[in-house]
Each structure stands twice: as C-alpha cells, then as structure tokens.
Design an enzyme around this catalytic site. Structure first.
Site, PDB file in Angstrom:
ATOM      1  N   HIS A 150      -4.578   5.054   9.437  1.00 38.83           N
ATOM      2  CA  HIS A 150      -3.771   5.139  10.605  1.00 38.83           C
ATOM      3  C   HIS A 150      -3.353   6.628  10.398  1.00 38.83           C
ATOM      4  CE1 HIS A 150      -1.076   4.366   6.793  1.00 38.83           C
ATOM      5  NE2 HIS A 150      -0.352   5.379   7.297  1.00 38.83           N
ATOM      6  N   HIS A 206       1.227  -0.395  11.955  1.00 38.35           N
ATOM      7  CA  HIS A 206       0.521   0.823  12.449  1.00 38.35           C
ATOM      8  C   HIS A 206      -1.014   1.781  12.600  1.00 38.35           C
ATOM      9  CE1 HIS A 206       1.117   2.535   8.788  1.00 38.35           C
ATOM     10  NE2 HIS A 206       1.900   3.298   9.102  1.00 38.35           N
ATOM     11  N   HIS A 220       0.495  13.089   7.325  1.00 37.66           N
ATOM     12  CA  HIS A 220      -0.690  12.449   6.497  1.00 37.66           C
ATOM     13  C   HIS A 220      -1.443  11.456   7.480  1.00 37.66           C
ATOM     14  CE1 HIS A 220       1.804   8.832   6.225  1.00 37.66           C
ATOM     15  NE2 HIS A 220       0.912   8.529   6.332  1.00 37.66           N
ATOM     16  N   HIS A 252       6.963   0.833   0.850  1.00 39.15           N
ATOM     17  CA  HIS A 252       7.855   1.433   2.145  1.00 39.15           C
ATOM     18  C   HIS A 252       8.488   0.119   2.355  1.00 39.15           C
ATOM     19  CE1 HIS A 252       5.053   5.419   2.618  1.00 39.15           C
ATOM     20  NE2 HIS A 252       5.267   4.686   3.050  1.00 39.15           N
ATOM     21  N   TYR A 261       0.986   8.994  -2.080  1.00 35.98           N
ATOM     22  CA  TYR A 261       0.944  10.121  -0.760  1.00 35.98           C
ATOM     23  C   TYR A 261       0.406  11.855  -2.370  1.00 35.98           C
ATOM     24  CZ  TYR A 261       3.516   8.327   3.208  1.00 35.98           C
ATOM     25  OH  TYR A 261       3.994   7.198   3.929  1.00 35.98           O
ATOM     26  N   GLU A 271      -3.058   9.482   1.670  1.00 33.91           N
ATOM     27  CA  GLU A 271      -1.788   8.592   1.390  1.00 33.91           C
ATOM     28  C   GLU A 271      -2.979   7.121   1.181  1.00 33.91           C
ATOM     29  OE1 GLU A 271       0.017   6.046   4.184  1.00 33.91           O
ATOM     30  OE2 GLU A 271       1.544   5.213   3.251  1.00 33.91           O
TER      31      GLU A 271
HETATM   32 FE   LIG Z   1       0.829   6.049   6.302  1.00 32.43          FE
END
Ligand SMILES: [Fe+2]
Length: 314
Positions: A150, A206, A220, A252, A261, A271
């Site tokens: 993503h 996502h 990112h 997260h 990251y 990431e």
């Molecule tokens: Fe991400």
C-alpha cells in the site's frame, strides 16, 4: 469488480546505482528491466507481474505516479465513464505507453497525485513458482519483502481555508472506485475534519491511505512481511545495512499492523508492514479514531508523537 490492488509506484532515485543496491540487497527485490533512459523496474519474490517499483533517476526524492490494477479490461471502460461523470479529466494511454502494460487510464486525484489504472501487465511469476512451491525462495539477503502492499499519500489540508484534499480523495475512492473506508481519524473542535483515511479495495485493511498536511506528497509506501518475527528480523537487516530508520518496530492501533518506518537512500520513506489485523468486509463499520487518541492510533505502544513522522515526507 474494479480495482484489485496497488500495481506499482514510480519514485525518484537520486543515485540510481545506490538505489538499485538498496532495493535488491536490503529489500530483496530483483531487477526485471532497465530502460535506456535509466529507469529501473523491480519486483518482489512473491509478486507475479513484471514490476511493482519503478526507480526514476532524478535530483530529488518523491513519487511520480502510483498505479492500481483492475480486474479486467472492461473495468477500464466503466471506470473511465465513472471518472468523467465525477468531473475527473482522464488521459487514455495506449498499450505499451506504461511499460509492459496494456491500455491504461491516467488522471490526477483531487490532491494532485497522478494515478494510473491498468488491467494487464506482463506476467513473470512468483520466484517459487506455482507447482509445489516452497514457502520462500533461496538466496534472500535482506528483509525478504513479499509484495508492495500500500501507499500513504500526503494531501493538502487547511480547514480554515476550506481545503481538505483527504476528504475529496476519500470521497472519490468510495464513490468511483467502490473502495471501503476502513478507518479514519477525525479532528477539529467538532470532530468533523477528516484528517486521515485508510481505504480498502479488497479485504485487507488498506490499499491506499491519505493524511492531511501543508502540501501534497508521498508519505511512504509499504512492503508486506508475514509476521512480527519478520519485522524484528527486518529491523536487524536495516541496522546491518545502516539504513536510516524513522520508527523502530511498533504496532499500529489503526489497521493493527506491525510496522517499521525507514528511508531509502534517496529519502523516500519505506515501511515494512506485517500481519492482517482483520479482514475488511463490505458491511464492516468504519473505525473512527478521535483527535485525543491520534497517536495511540498511529503508534499503539508508545502513544507519543514522532515529529519527523508527520513533518518529513517527499
Ligand atoms: Fe503504511
């Protein structure tokens, strides 16, 4: 069916040889093509299409465009009509205009980011093949990135001036692409300003995300790893290779993913993202994070702001 996943990202590389070494040795991608004009095309071992990252020589970091693959050719006709009806200026690309891809649609999101939709890209296959495959290939030297997963794009947000490109992009993704709004961060005195959104084209948390900032850019792009053990090993690999790490292994709150990251040699933030915290279903209610829990949502363990994470992007 429409969009199925992120297809590739075209980013700048300040020193192309250094970037090639980083993406092959540290991320474990392999080079599948090099253009006469210096562009380098790479794929991960667990991907089957020709490439997922294009490195474009340039004197500054940043993203040139981002491409998503749709399920079938006729989806491009449907999406062209929907985009035009939505008021988006669509530029049609012929087969081969996007290297190794069939015909494509090119347009700009309300935020200004250039996006490409295509249905076909030259097939190479996974490095482990499809007949009695081993779980991973021999010869991995780095983090063993499975696939480009993503990207998160920074979008202009200025509520006082009535500008919220996060909300505009999100509305387009929901209404034109039928993406599912999985999670969002709402801020402001009335909690009605959409600061950040995470949108799913399938059933992962996502495929694209948008966060508000002073100007548009690339925050990112992420590579998928299996689990927390792979994240820890990836952090070791990054340190071994003196990669500049932005945020050490964390979970997260938003998406529940495990993450690190760090920056590629040009300064583009990467990431490694592991784990599928949950499956997105069409009827899943959208998760909302409030302003007071923003940093717990981003970094669940530390629950603390990381200044560079919001201020530094390309
Ligand atoms: Fe991400």
């Amino acid at each position: 069916m429409g969009i199925i996943r992120i297809g590739h990202i075209n980013i700048n590389a300040i020193d192309i040889e250094v970037a090639k070494k980083y993406y092959t040795k540290v991320m474990d991608m392999r080079i599948t093509h090099e253009d006469e004009d210096g562009k380098v095309y790479l794929k991960c071992w667990d991907e089957w299409d020709k490439y997922s990252v294009i490195l474009t020589p340039n004197d500054k970091a940043g993203m040139n465009n981002i491409a998503y693959k749709v399920a079938k050719d006729s989806d491009l006709d449907d999406l062209k009509t929907k985009l035009k009806n939505y008021g988006v200026d669509v530029r049609e690309k012929m087969e081969g205009d996007i290297p190794f891809c069939g015909r494509a649609l090119e347009f700009n999101l309300p935020s200004g980011h250039e996006m490409i939709l295509y249905a076909q890209k030259e097939f190479i296959g996974k490095d482990v093949g499809v007949t009695n495959p081993e779980p991973w290939p021999d010869g991995l030297t780095g983090v063993g990135a499975h696939w480009l997963d993503h990207a998160l794009l920074m979008c202009e947000l200025n509520p006082e001036a009535g500008i919220n490109k996060v909300a505009e992009n999100t509305k387009l993704c929901e209404e034109v692409f039928d993406m599912k709004l999985a999670e969002q961060v709402m801020v402001g005195p009335n909690g009605d300003v959409q600061l950040a959104t995470w949108l799913s084209a399938g059933n992962t948390p996502h495929d694209i995300a948008f966060v508000g900032g002073p100007e548009m850019g690339l925050h990112h792009f992420a590579f998928f790893l299996d689990d927390w053990a792979d994240i820890l090993k990836a952090a070791d690999v990054l340190s071994k290779n003196d990669v500049k790490v932005d945020v050490t292994p964390q979970r997260h709150g938003i998406t529940r993913g495990n993450t690190i990251y760090f920056f590629d040699p040009s300064g583009n933030r990467n990431e490694t993202f592991a784990g599928l915290g949950y499956l997105v279903q069409p009827d899943m209610p959208t998760v909302t994070w409030t302003e007071d829990k923003l940093w717990k949502g981003i970094f669940y363990h530390t629950n603390q702001p990381v200044e560079s994470f919001t201020n530094v992007y390309t």
